[in-house]
Design a protein around this motif. Structure first.
Motif, PDB file in Angstrom:
ATOM      1  N   GLU A  51      -2.877   5.837  -1.371  1.00  0.00           N
ATOM      2  CA  GLU A  51      -4.054   5.500  -1.709  1.00  0.00           C
ATOM      3  C   GLU A  51      -4.112   4.367  -2.783  1.00  0.00           C
ATOM      4  N   ARG A  52      -2.975   4.029  -3.165  1.00  0.00           N
ATOM      5  CA  ARG A  52      -2.915   2.849  -4.398  1.00  0.00           C
ATOM      6  C   ARG A  52      -2.391   1.773  -3.726  1.00  0.00           C
ATOM      7  N   TYR A  53      -2.523   0.589  -4.575  1.00  0.00           N
ATOM      8  CA  TYR A  53      -1.796  -0.649  -4.184  1.00  0.00           C
ATOM      9  C   TYR A  53      -0.800  -1.005  -5.320  1.00  0.00           C
ATOM     10  N   TYR A  80       1.840  -9.068   2.212  1.00  0.00           N
ATOM     11  CA  TYR A  80       1.140  -7.697   2.171  1.00  0.00           C
ATOM     12  C   TYR A  80       2.009  -6.670   2.961  1.00  0.00           C
ATOM     13  N   TYR A 131       3.537  -2.296   3.574  1.00  0.00           N
ATOM     14  CA  TYR A 131       3.388  -0.967   3.247  1.00  0.00           C
ATOM     15  C   TYR A 131       4.618  -0.397   2.686  1.00  0.00           C
ATOM     16  N   LYS A 138       0.676  -1.270   0.020  1.00  0.00           N
ATOM     17  CA  LYS A 138      -0.118  -0.110  -0.108  1.00  0.00           C
ATOM     18  C   LYS A 138       0.897   1.323  -0.040  1.00  0.00           C
ATOM     19  N   ASP A 139       0.490   2.124  -0.932  1.00  0.00           N
ATOM     20  CA  ASP A 139       1.263   3.321  -1.064  1.00  0.00           C
ATOM     21  C   ASP A 139       0.089   4.784  -0.991  1.00  0.00           C
ATOM     22  N   THR A 143      -7.135  -1.068  -5.767  1.00  0.00           N
ATOM     23  CA  THR A 143      -7.546  -2.084  -4.539  1.00  0.00           C
ATOM     24  C   THR A 143      -6.461  -2.871  -4.419  1.00  0.00           C
ATOM     25  N   PRO A 144      -6.341  -3.871  -3.425  1.00  0.00           N
ATOM     26  CA  PRO A 144      -5.300  -4.784  -3.556  1.00  0.00           C
ATOM     27  C   PRO A 144      -5.750  -5.830  -4.359  1.00  0.00           C
TER      28      PRO A 144
END
Length: 107
Positions: free
Chosen positions: A28-30, A104, A106, A25-26, A45-46
């Motif tokens: 607002e984006r994935y 998953y 960040y 996750k960055d 979204t993921p």
């Protein structure tokens, strides 16, 4: 036993290369990154990121097969061949999903 240990055992016993995809996750984006094939995509979204990277893996495998002679001469692509061979054995996207270990995090 960790997931990495399990992946190594599966790879040794079954001989299937396991692809690793990081969903990061960055803001607002994935971002989805397949480290073994050096492929990256970014989505909202993921779930979209994972689906996009699976489709990209399939397309890359098909392209690799068509231009195998070129890729085999490339120092940063030649080592992809065992992974590509396993992806090309898959009959559909679901079977490609089964080759993937997702982690998953960040950025």
């Amino acid at each position: 036993m960790s997931i990495n240990d399990l992946s190594e055992i599966l790879e040794e016993k079954v001989g299937i290369p396991i692809l690793t995809v990081f969903i990061l996750k960055d803001e607002e984006r994935y971002m989805a990154k397949c480290i073994e094939l050096d492929l990256v995509t970014e989505m909202d979204t993921p779930e979209e990121a994972l689906r996009a990277i699976v489709e990209m893996i399939k397309e890359y495998a098909e392209d690799y097969k068509k231009r195998e002679e070129l890729f085999m001469k490339s120092s940063n692509r030649a080592h992809h061949k065992p992974y590509i061979e396993e992806v090309l054995k898959c009959k559909d996207l679901w079977e490609i999903y089964r080759l993937i270990k997702v982690q998953y995090g960040y950025i």
